[in-house]
Write a protein that holds these residues in place. Structure first.
Motif, mmCIF file in Angstrom:
data_model
loop_
_atom_site.group_PDB
_atom_site.id
_atom_site.type_symbol
_atom_site.label_atom_id
_atom_site.label_comp_id
_atom_site.label_asym_id
_atom_site.label_seq_id
_atom_site.Cartn_x
_atom_site.Cartn_y
_atom_site.Cartn_z
ATOM 1 N N HIS A 140 0.811 -1.123 0.102
ATOM 2 C CA HIS A 140 -0.028 0.024 -0.129
ATOM 3 C C HIS A 140 0.922 1.392 -0.112
ATOM 4 O O HIS A 140 0.601 2.420 -0.702
ATOM 5 C CB HIS A 140 -0.915 0.130 1.280
ATOM 6 C CG HIS A 140 -2.165 -1.019 0.989
ATOM 7 N ND1 HIS A 140 -2.972 -0.951 0.103
ATOM 8 C CD2 HIS A 140 -2.097 -2.322 1.769
ATOM 9 C CE1 HIS A 140 -3.824 -2.118 0.132
ATOM 10 N NE2 HIS A 140 -3.327 -2.819 1.185
ATOM 11 N N ALA A 141 2.040 1.236 0.678
ATOM 12 C CA ALA A 141 2.827 2.468 0.719
ATOM 13 C C ALA A 141 3.417 2.658 -0.643
ATOM 14 O O ALA A 141 3.521 3.711 -1.031
ATOM 15 C CB ALA A 141 3.972 2.006 1.793
ATOM 16 N N GLU A 142 3.743 1.610 -1.245
ATOM 17 C CA GLU A 142 4.472 1.725 -2.707
ATOM 18 C C GLU A 142 3.306 2.443 -3.743
ATOM 19 O O GLU A 142 3.731 3.300 -4.457
ATOM 20 C CB GLU A 142 4.764 0.394 -3.250
ATOM 21 C CG GLU A 142 5.072 0.423 -4.641
ATOM 22 C CD GLU A 142 5.455 -1.084 -5.245
ATOM 23 O OE1 GLU A 142 5.361 -0.931 -6.354
ATOM 24 O OE2 GLU A 142 5.375 -1.954 -4.312
ATOM 25 N N ASP A 144 0.916 4.249 -2.713
ATOM 26 C CA ASP A 144 0.495 5.547 -2.006
ATOM 27 C C ASP A 144 1.496 6.646 -2.498
ATOM 28 O O ASP A 144 1.224 7.688 -2.966
ATOM 29 C CB ASP A 144 0.381 5.590 -0.424
ATOM 30 C CG ASP A 144 -0.875 5.001 -0.040
ATOM 31 O OD1 ASP A 144 -1.700 4.457 -0.887
ATOM 32 O OD2 ASP A 144 -0.891 4.772 1.498
ATOM 33 N N ASP A 145 2.758 6.180 -2.465
ATOM 34 C CA ASP A 145 4.027 7.228 -2.952
ATOM 35 C C ASP A 145 3.921 7.480 -4.342
ATOM 36 O O ASP A 145 4.060 8.576 -4.717
ATOM 37 C CB ASP A 145 5.127 6.270 -2.798
ATOM 38 C CG ASP A 145 5.506 6.292 -1.223
ATOM 39 O OD1 ASP A 145 4.614 6.872 -0.329
ATOM 40 O OD2 ASP A 145 6.518 5.544 -0.694
ATOM 41 N N ALA A 146 3.465 6.520 -5.190
ATOM 42 C CA ALA A 146 3.408 6.790 -6.375
ATOM 43 C C ALA A 146 2.262 7.601 -6.837
ATOM 44 O O ALA A 146 2.321 8.424 -7.671
ATOM 45 C CB ALA A 146 3.183 5.220 -7.376
ATOM 46 N N ALA A 147 0.871 7.413 -6.257
ATOM 47 C CA ALA A 147 -0.129 8.288 -6.439
ATOM 48 C C ALA A 147 0.199 9.805 -5.899
ATOM 49 O O ALA A 147 -0.011 10.649 -6.815
ATOM 50 C CB ALA A 147 -1.209 7.844 -5.676
ATOM 51 N N ARG A 148 0.773 9.844 -4.881
ATOM 52 C CA ARG A 148 1.283 11.066 -4.446
ATOM 53 C C ARG A 148 2.192 12.048 -5.499
ATOM 54 O O ARG A 148 2.160 12.972 -5.960
ATOM 55 C CB ARG A 148 2.111 11.086 -2.972
ATOM 56 C CG ARG A 148 0.869 10.925 -1.875
ATOM 57 C CD ARG A 148 1.429 11.209 -0.528
ATOM 58 N NE ARG A 148 0.860 11.107 0.468
ATOM 59 C CZ ARG A 148 0.564 10.045 1.306
ATOM 60 N NH1 ARG A 148 1.126 8.926 1.094
ATOM 61 N NH2 ARG A 148 -0.323 10.078 2.164
ATOM 62 N N ALA A 149 3.281 11.237 -5.786
ATOM 63 C CA ALA A 149 4.201 11.511 -6.879
ATOM 64 C C ALA A 149 3.533 12.062 -8.185
ATOM 65 O O ALA A 149 3.672 13.095 -8.691
ATOM 66 C CB ALA A 149 5.300 10.565 -7.336
ATOM 67 N N ALA A 150 2.528 11.250 -8.670
ATOM 68 C CA ALA A 150 1.927 11.590 -9.927
ATOM 69 C C ALA A 150 0.997 13.079 -9.656
ATOM 70 O O ALA A 150 1.036 13.618 -10.552
ATOM 71 C CB ALA A 150 1.003 10.572 -10.344
ATOM 72 N N VAL A 151 0.120 13.145 -8.670
ATOM 73 C CA VAL A 151 -0.795 14.236 -8.534
ATOM 74 C C VAL A 151 0.484 15.468 -8.212
ATOM 75 O O VAL A 151 0.034 16.416 -8.560
ATOM 76 C CB VAL A 151 -1.697 13.838 -7.426
ATOM 77 C CG1 VAL A 151 -1.094 14.079 -5.945
ATOM 78 C CG2 VAL A 151 -2.991 14.886 -7.464
ATOM 79 N N ARG A 152 1.526 15.350 -7.493
ATOM 80 C CA ARG A 152 2.292 16.543 -7.261
ATOM 81 C C ARG A 152 2.830 16.920 -8.491
ATOM 82 O O ARG A 152 2.989 18.105 -8.723
ATOM 83 C CB ARG A 152 3.259 16.013 -6.360
ATOM 84 C CG ARG A 152 2.712 16.093 -4.883
ATOM 85 C CD ARG A 152 4.028 15.424 -3.896
ATOM 86 N NE ARG A 152 3.230 15.105 -2.706
ATOM 87 C CZ ARG A 152 3.774 14.312 -1.857
ATOM 88 N NH1 ARG A 152 5.100 13.698 -1.739
ATOM 89 N NH2 ARG A 152 3.029 14.131 -0.470
#
Length: 179
Positions: A140-142, A144-152
């Protein structure tokens, strides 16, 4: 005769297996539309975590500015699973065919203000997903990090298109961009 029946059952099983194991593509990593660089002005963070900002905003932080940044992110999670009765009977399950996927949707908003004046208001949404198999699955952390990077990255791309507009609206006095 028995060999013919075994061959026919094997052929039918192969056709069914191919139909039951449709692989859904994993989400590719975000691609920057613009290079990462500080904004042409500085601002202070009034809402949000300074360690969880789009790169351009993080590089443009100062405590000595009348410009304010307010940043917020939200994550939602979703899952898709192929029914176990189908995967248990599907021979490709045992050679690593996907059994479903996990997804994360990130929503972010950034508001840039100077006093009561809103200089910029940006929103973005990004979805990432990754398939899992009998032998491996994403954390889940992987995701979450990918989604955050994409939206940022999407927020950053919007900001890079807007500096002339932000300067015109009073984000920085003329000639004093990037204090």
């Amino acid at each position: 005769m028995i060999k013919l029946k075994v061959a026919a059952v094997g052929a039918i099983a192969a056709v069914l297996a191919a139909g039951c194991s449709v692989r859904q593509g994993d989400t590719p990593p975000p691609v920057a539309e613009f290079p990462t660089a500080a904004l042409p002005f500085k601002g202070k963070l009034t809402q949000g975590d300074p360690n969880q900002l789009p790169p351009s905003v993080a590089m443009s932080l100062t405590n000595d500015s009348s410009i304010q940044f307010s940043y917020r992110e939200e994550l939602t999670h979703d899952e898709y699973h192929i029914p176990r009765v189908l995967t248990a009977l599907d021979p490709v399950t045992y050679v690593g065919a996907p059994l479903g996927d996990y997804g994360v949707t990130a929503f972010a908003s950034l508001t840039i203000t100077q006093g009561d004046k809103v200089l910029g208001d940006y929103t973005a949404k990004a979805h990432v997903s990754k398939s899992y198999t009998l032998y491996s699955e994403p954390t889940h952390a992987e995701l979450d990090d990918a989604a955050r990077a994409a939206v940022r990255q999407k927020i950053d791309d919007q900001l890079y298109r807007d500096p002339p507009k932000l300067a015109e609206d009073g984000a920085a006095p003329p000639g004093r961009l990037a204090e």
